[in-house]
Design a protein around this motif. Structure first.
Motif, PDB file in Angstrom:
ATOM      1  N   THR A 152     -24.438  10.851 -25.914  1.00 37.96           N
ATOM      2  CA  THR A 152     -25.652  11.783 -26.350  1.00 37.96           C
ATOM      3  C   THR A 152     -26.052  11.360 -27.778  1.00 37.96           C
ATOM      4  O   THR A 152     -25.119  11.060 -28.618  1.00 37.96           O
ATOM      5  CB  THR A 152     -24.946  13.108 -26.256  1.00 37.96           C
ATOM      6  N   ALA A 153     -27.209  11.408 -27.964  1.00 39.43           N
ATOM      7  CA  ALA A 153     -27.728  11.130 -29.543  1.00 39.43           C
ATOM      8  C   ALA A 153     -27.820  12.313 -30.268  1.00 39.43           C
ATOM      9  O   ALA A 153     -28.678  12.483 -31.167  1.00 39.43           O
ATOM     10  CB  ALA A 153     -29.074  10.704 -29.318  1.00 39.43           C
ATOM     11  N   ASN A 154     -27.080  13.323 -30.126  1.00 40.54           N
ATOM     12  CA  ASN A 154     -27.404  14.648 -30.952  1.00 40.54           C
ATOM     13  C   ASN A 154     -25.833  14.933 -31.432  1.00 40.54           C
ATOM     14  O   ASN A 154     -25.289  15.756 -30.962  1.00 40.54           O
ATOM     15  CB  ASN A 154     -27.911  15.751 -30.303  1.00 40.54           C
ATOM     16  N   PRO A 155     -25.331  14.435 -32.593  1.00 39.84           N
ATOM     17  CA  PRO A 155     -24.032  14.883 -32.950  1.00 39.84           C
ATOM     18  C   PRO A 155     -23.796  16.581 -33.130  1.00 39.84           C
ATOM     19  O   PRO A 155     -22.738  17.119 -32.970  1.00 39.84           O
ATOM     20  CB  PRO A 155     -23.528  13.875 -34.234  1.00 39.84           C
ATOM     21  N   ARG A 156     -25.129  16.973 -33.835  1.00 42.59           N
ATOM     22  CA  ARG A 156     -24.898  18.524 -34.085  1.00 42.59           C
ATOM     23  C   ARG A 156     -24.706  19.354 -32.808  1.00 42.59           C
ATOM     24  O   ARG A 156     -23.847  20.176 -32.774  1.00 42.59           O
ATOM     25  CB  ARG A 156     -26.249  18.958 -34.649  1.00 42.59           C
ATOM     26  N   ALA A 157     -25.276  18.774 -31.588  1.00 34.61           N
ATOM     27  CA  ALA A 157     -24.764  19.687 -30.428  1.00 34.61           C
ATOM     28  C   ALA A 157     -23.495  19.242 -29.993  1.00 34.61           C
ATOM     29  O   ALA A 157     -22.755  20.356 -29.673  1.00 34.61           O
ATOM     30  CB  ALA A 157     -25.879  19.017 -29.244  1.00 34.61           C
ATOM     31  N   ILE A 158     -22.885  18.162 -30.133  1.00 35.98           N
ATOM     32  CA  ILE A 158     -21.437  17.951 -29.876  1.00 35.98           C
ATOM     33  C   ILE A 158     -20.542  18.632 -30.869  1.00 35.98           C
ATOM     34  O   ILE A 158     -19.321  19.278 -30.409  1.00 35.98           O
ATOM     35  CB  ILE A 158     -21.185  16.661 -29.831  1.00 35.98           C
ATOM     36  N   LYS A 159     -20.997  18.711 -31.795  1.00 37.06           N
ATOM     37  CA  LYS A 159     -20.154  19.686 -32.996  1.00 37.06           C
ATOM     38  C   LYS A 159     -20.006  21.218 -32.679  1.00 37.06           C
ATOM     39  O   LYS A 159     -18.987  21.653 -32.586  1.00 37.06           O
ATOM     40  CB  LYS A 159     -20.648  19.537 -34.216  1.00 37.06           C
ATOM     41  N   ALA A 160     -21.189  21.796 -31.961  1.00 36.08           N
ATOM     42  CA  ALA A 160     -21.198  23.031 -31.543  1.00 36.08           C
ATOM     43  C   ALA A 160     -20.280  23.116 -30.457  1.00 36.08           C
ATOM     44  O   ALA A 160     -19.692  24.226 -30.220  1.00 36.08           O
ATOM     45  CB  ALA A 160     -22.732  23.593 -31.430  1.00 36.08           C
ATOM     46  N   ALA A 161     -20.650  22.286 -29.474  1.00 33.76           N
ATOM     47  CA  ALA A 161     -19.952  22.417 -27.905  1.00 33.76           C
ATOM     48  C   ALA A 161     -18.494  22.279 -28.127  1.00 33.76           C
ATOM     49  O   ALA A 161     -18.014  23.122 -27.545  1.00 33.76           O
ATOM     50  CB  ALA A 161     -20.632  21.331 -27.141  1.00 33.76           C
ATOM     51  N   GLY A 162     -17.996  21.457 -28.937  1.00 44.60           N
ATOM     52  CA  GLY A 162     -16.549  21.270 -29.009  1.00 44.60           C
ATOM     53  C   GLY A 162     -15.975  22.107 -30.203  1.00 44.60           C
ATOM     54  O   GLY A 162     -14.942  21.954 -30.511  1.00 44.60           O
ATOM     55  N   ASP A 163     -16.660  22.989 -31.062  1.00 45.94           N
ATOM     56  CA  ASP A 163     -16.414  23.629 -32.037  1.00 45.94           C
ATOM     57  C   ASP A 163     -15.586  22.848 -33.009  1.00 45.94           C
ATOM     58  O   ASP A 163     -14.492  23.520 -33.671  1.00 45.94           O
ATOM     59  CB  ASP A 163     -15.303  24.708 -31.543  1.00 45.94           C
ATOM     60  N   TRP A 164     -15.990  21.896 -33.582  1.00 46.92           N
ATOM     61  CA  TRP A 164     -15.502  20.958 -34.698  1.00 46.92           C
ATOM     62  C   TRP A 164     -16.218  21.513 -35.979  1.00 46.92           C
ATOM     63  O   TRP A 164     -17.157  21.971 -35.990  1.00 46.92           O
ATOM     64  CB  TRP A 164     -15.788  19.482 -34.572  1.00 46.92           C
ATOM     65  N   GLN A 165     -15.229  21.739 -36.839  1.00 52.06           N
ATOM     66  CA  GLN A 165     -15.366  22.646 -38.218  1.00 52.06           C
ATOM     67  C   GLN A 165     -16.620  21.850 -39.145  1.00 52.06           C
ATOM     68  O   GLN A 165     -17.378  22.371 -39.974  1.00 52.06           O
ATOM     69  CB  GLN A 165     -14.585  22.850 -39.034  1.00 52.06           C
TER      70      GLN A 165
END
Length: 717
Positions: A152-165
């Motif tokens: 996936t080319a969108n780290p922001r989406a992964i951060k939100a989906a995985g709840d990384w702070q």
């Protein structure tokens, strides 16, 4: 778990973990950690009701994870739910009878961690891979992050989906870019500002060179002049221009052909005259122009209105062009008719939404007709209720047609098709009609549920032809509307505190039981009716004053009785099972959302006591019954308060019927996983734990299940 452990969890090893899961619950837990990135504490808070549909076409899903009640830092959030995991979750919940508000994994977070450890140990032993032995739920979550960041080319989406702070928390999972990846990443900067001059210029599209460049070219550019000449003369493409306020100031021959308006009719008019009223009320035309202005153009498709009031589906491109001295922008619009068949079925979404939102029989009819006209390719729509006399009683006309106009159209329909309106068979009937109020095609389809016809849906369209796909969809729609009406009626009955109790008498010989009771001088009492499909039901009936052989001999001459057999015999009668194809008075009432409390047939008359919700239109129910069985009547009506059995009262009644050993066997089997699928314990294992033989356990289970079902079904027809 160390970082080295997560590093060895490759895609292949993750599949090995899944293959090592021995139960659906184990596989689901592994997927929720590895495919969704959930923590154990989040897994145990999930219910089937947490699933949210994020997009309809194609369907995409999310998980609305509830906030923790034990930690203020563990807030509610939405995670992305892959479709394969959504399907597995839904199947697991359905197969285990888990309700929307019940926990999917009713254990502690620590038990989830142990469950993952058990699967990883089993995978290591089974596939001889020591690296898998120490995989934990934390490693599965890290695997989710690595794979998502890689694909996936969108780290922001992964951060939100995985709840990384923070993004720093994701940084360890990001691979270092190779030189080739660096070049590809910055390639757009190398080519920015140097558009492809070899592409064909177009004055009316978003492709090719910017509109500003083309507008500044000297008049006489041969390509642009030729293109404009083609568009001006074409009758397949509608080219027109709008001023900065959205008013039409140029109108081509193609626009006149597509929309039916002459140049004199539209010059100076707002472009909203081409949009349906509902779109104008919602401000759609002005929003489209604003979007075109802000984004330097917009491509859209939608319904547009012709001069004669009919509608057509078009594809449009709107491009702003600066031509005024004060710098204000005009707009160029290119439109062509959408000839693809798929657009005609986009109204299905609006109809589905209407069916889901409607809460009454009347609302279903009203909202479906509105959706078909406002969102679909139809100019008018109405539904006629079925009545005993086959005459119209009421309707809903979505575009405001008067009753006299509808009656006129119905008469024209009947004359053109020679079909008794309101008495259609399965399928759809179409005809072209031309009257003072409408000139086009009428289509009529039955609104039915099983063998009960609630009415007729009639649609009018200016199109002369209707394709086979559309006809098939409309047939399905008639069935969907009928099913929704039945479901709404049943739901309203279940939710109603006060109910109306009704007494019916049916003397119609079309009913097998009415005819048999008169000919055999016997009595039938309905014990239960079980629908098998839309046209087939199982009837369980107590019979007195006639032998089973006499009843079966009479049933042989009735085409509606497919099979019959003896369930039990006793001194003064018998209990029989009938496989019935077609309708009966009791079934017809049930399909109108009425609960049959008692049905007794003797001396050629079926007497039915039933109940319905207090706000039910009883006249519609009676008309529906008489439409199927004309020799029927309502003989009594009274309002009563519903007696509600609480869960505690149900359990108390069940406990009174179960012996201690039956209850113990049921509890051991239930909590031991005997009823899970796949089973987590065998009957032999449960029997060993209870220190009884397997036949003894099965005997206790069978009798206990019988009492459980008897308690649940007692009093239900």
């Amino acid at each position: 778990m160390t970082d080295g452990g997560s590093a060895v969890l490759t895609t292949n090893r993750y599949e090995v973990l899944l293959n090592a899961a021995e139960t659906h619950r184990e596989a689901l837990v592994v997927r929720l950690c590895g495919d969704v990135g959930l923590r154990p504490a989040e897994v145990v808070r999930l219910t089937p009701g947490c699933v949210r549909q994020l997009r309809a076409d194609p369907p995409r899903y999310g998980l609305a994870i509830p906030a923790s009640t034990e930690s203020v830092d563990d807030l509610a959030r939405v995670a992305y739910l892959p479709t394969r995991v959504e399907r597995a979750l839904r199947q697991y919940a359905h197969g285990n009878g888990i309700g929307d508000d019940d926990h999917l994994v009713p254990v502690t977070p620590r038990r989830v961690q142990m469950l993952v450890a058990e699967v990883s140990t089993r995978a290591s032993e089974r596939f001889d891979d020591p690296a898998l032995e120490t995989v934990s739920s934390r490693d599965l979550r890290q695997f989710f992050a690595k794979r998502a960041l890689r694909e996936t080319a969108n780290p922001r989406a992964i951060k939100a989906a995985g709840d990384w702070q923070s993004f720093e928390a994701l940084e360890p999972y990001l691979p270092s870019p190779t030189p080739d990846e660096l070049v590809r990443a910055f390639e757009p900067l190398e080519t920015a500002g140097t558009p492809d001059r070899s592409s064909t210029p177009s004055a009316l599209s978003n492709g090719g060179r910017p509109v500003q460049e083309r507008a500044s070219e000297p008049a006489g550019n041969s390509t642009d002049d030729a293109l404009q000449e083609v568009l001006e003369r074409s009758d397949r493409y509608a080219w027109f221009r709008l001023d900065h306020d959205g008013r039409i100031d140029r109108w081509s021959d193609g626009a006149a052909s597509l929309f039916g308006h002459t140049e004199a009719d539209v010059i100076g008019s707002h472009v909203g005259i081409l949009f349906p009223d509902a779109a104008v009320d919602e401000g759609v035309p002005d929003r489209l122009l604003e979007t075109a202005r802000d984004e330097n153009g917009v491509d859209i498709d939608g319904w547009r209105c012709r001069a004669d009031g009919s509608r057509t589906r078009v594809l449009e491109t709107i491009v702003p062009v600066p031509v005024d001295a004060d710098g204000s922008r005009r707009f160029v619009v290119l439109a062509c008719q959408d000839s693809t068949p798929n657009h005609r079925f986009e109204s299905a979404r609006a109809v589905t939404a209407a069916l889901l939102e409607a809460s009454t029989h009347e609302a279903v009819e009203t909202e479906v007709c509105r959706a078909l006209v406002d969102e679909g390719p139809y100019e008018l729509a109405w539904i006629d209720r079925t009545t005993a006399s086959r005459t119209r009683r009421e309707w809903y006309a979505a575009n405001g047609l008067e009753g006299a106009t509808i009656e006129h159209l119905q008469a024209a329909f009947g004359e053109a098709t020679d079909v008794d309106y309101g008495d259609l068979d399965d399928g759809i009937v179409r005809t072209n009609v031309s009257t003072d109020g409408f000139d086009g095609t009428l289509l009529a389809v039955s609104v039915r549920y099983g063998d009960t016809v609630y009415g007729t849906l009639t649609l009018g369209t200016a199109r002369e032809t209707v394709g086979e796909r559309e006809r098939t969809w409309l047939e399905t729609l008639g069935s969907q509307v009928g099913h929704t009406i039945a479901a709404v009626r049943r739901r309203n009955l279940l939710l109603s505190d006060a109910v109306v109790e009704l007494d019916f008498a049916c003397r119609d010989a079309a009913s097998f039981f009415v005819d048999a009771s008169a000919r055999l001088d016997c009595r039938f009492e309905l014990d239960s009716l079980v629908p098998i499909d839309d046209h087939t039901q199982l009837y369980y009936v107590h019979v007195t004053d006639a032998t089973p052989a006499a009843v079966f001999e009479h049933a042989e001459s009735d085409s509606g009785i497919r099979e019959c057999r003896v369930i039990d015999t006793y001194a003064d009668g018998s209990r029989l099972e009938f496989v019935v194809e077609g309708s009966s008075p009791a079934l017809t009432l049930m399909e109108y959302g009425v609960t049959v409390l008692e049905s007794v047939t003797r001396d050629g008359t079926t007497t039915i006591t039933a109940e319905c919700a207090s706000d039910t239109d009883v006249r519609t129910v009676v008309d529906g019954l008489r439409a199927a069985f004309p020799a029927s009547e309502l003989v009594g009506k009274r309002q009563v308060e519903r007696s509600v059995q609480t869960a505690r009262a149900f359990r108390t009644g069940l406990e009174d019927r179960l012996t201690d050993r039956q209850e113990a066997a049921l509890r051991a089997a239930y909590f031991g996983g005997y009823y899970d699928w796949p089973r987590e314990s065998t009957a032999e294992e449960i029997a060993d734990a209870m220190d009884v033989s397997s036949p003894t356990l099965h005997n206790h289970l069978r009798k206990g299940q019988h009492e459980l079902l008897r308690t649940f079904f007692d009093g239900r027809p």
